[in-house]
Design a protein around this motif. Structure first.
Motif, short mmCIF file in Angstrom:
data_model
loop_
_atom_site.label_atom_id
_atom_site.label_comp_id
_atom_site.label_asym_id
_atom_site.label_seq_id
_atom_site.Cartn_x
_atom_site.Cartn_y
_atom_site.Cartn_z
N GLU A 1 -2.37 0.56 -4.51
CA GLU A 1 -3.61 1.16 -4.91
C GLU A 1 -3.76 1.14 -6.25
OE1 GLU A 1 -5.65 1.70 -2.19
OE2 GLU A 1 -4.09 1.01 -0.83
N GLN A 2 -2.86 1.44 -7.10
CA GLN A 2 -3.07 1.31 -8.56
C GLN A 2 -3.43 -0.11 -9.10
OE1 GLN A 2 -3.25 4.28 -10.47
NE2 GLN A 2 -3.06 5.17 -8.40
N VAL A 3 -3.09 -1.28 -8.81
CA VAL A 3 -3.10 -2.38 -9.24
C VAL A 3 -4.06 -3.49 -8.38
CG1 VAL A 3 -0.83 -2.42 -10.31
CG2 VAL A 3 -1.07 -3.31 -8.23
N SER B 1 4.41 -5.02 -4.20
CA SER B 1 3.88 -3.80 -3.43
C SER B 1 3.05 -4.04 -2.13
CB SER B 1 3.32 -2.87 -3.95
OG SER B 1 1.91 -3.24 -4.52
N VAL B 2 3.07 -3.32 -1.25
CA VAL B 2 2.28 -3.56 0.14
C VAL B 2 1.22 -2.55 0.25
CG1 VAL B 2 4.03 -4.69 1.18
CG2 VAL B 2 3.91 -2.35 1.52
N LYS B 3 0.12 -3.00 0.89
CA LYS B 3 -1.18 -2.03 1.17
C LYS B 3 -0.68 -0.72 1.89
CE LYS B 3 -6.00 -1.95 3.03
NZ LYS B 3 -6.95 -2.97 3.68
N GLY B 4 -0.92 0.23 1.03
CA GLY B 4 -0.61 1.62 1.49
C GLY B 4 0.33 2.58 0.53
N GLU B 5 0.94 1.49 -0.18
CA GLU B 5 1.84 2.19 -1.43
C GLU B 5 0.83 2.51 -2.50
OE1 GLU B 5 6.11 0.06 -0.32
OE2 GLU B 5 4.56 -1.04 -1.70
N THR C 1 15.11 9.83 5.76
CA THR C 1 14.24 11.26 5.74
C THR C 1 13.24 11.53 4.60
OG1 THR C 1 15.85 12.13 4.28
CG2 THR C 1 16.25 12.49 6.81
N ARG C 2 13.37 10.55 3.44
CA ARG C 2 12.44 10.72 2.38
C ARG C 2 12.23 9.34 1.80
NH1 ARG C 2 13.32 15.95 -1.27
NH2 ARG C 2 11.06 15.95 -0.87
N PRO C 3 11.61 8.37 2.53
CA PRO C 3 11.66 6.94 2.08
C PRO C 3 10.74 6.88 0.96
CG PRO C 3 10.34 7.53 4.02
CD PRO C 3 11.19 8.83 3.96
N GLU C 4 9.81 7.77 0.80
CA GLU C 4 8.79 7.86 -0.54
C GLU C 4 9.53 7.69 -1.81
OE1 GLU C 4 9.36 12.01 0.54
OE2 GLU C 4 8.82 10.43 1.58
#
Length: 80
Positions: free
Chosen positions: A75-77, A67-71, A25-28
């Motif tokens: 985007e930060q690195v 990390s994968v694109k979209g996370e 329900t809250r994967p983030e």
């Protein structure tokens, strides 16, 4: 010092919640975990986030992944 939490400990309840509903329900809030992640993997991620007083489990050395694109992390690195 590692410790595999057991029923009755606060961390155990946090791991149970994450595995039963939180990841779905809250994967983030559970980056890198999936619905089929092991109990030890969930405990390690909660330990590294400082949640529920979770100690590191004995079967997992660290929680590290690419990390994968979209996370947010990607985007930060990505400029590196």
């Amino acid at each position: 010092i590692c410790h595999d939490v057991v029923e009755g400990e606060v961390c155990y309840r946090h791991v149970g919640y994450a595995m039963q509903s939180g990841i779905k329900t809250r994967p983030e809030q559970y980056p890198g975990l999936r619905a089929n992640s092991s109990f030890a993997e969930v405990q390690m991620m909660l330990h590294q986030q400082g949640v529920g007083g979770c100690p590191p489990p004995c079967g997992v050395r660290s929680w590290c992944r690419t990390s994968v694109k979209g996370e947010d992390c990607y985007e930060q690195v990505r400029w590196l």
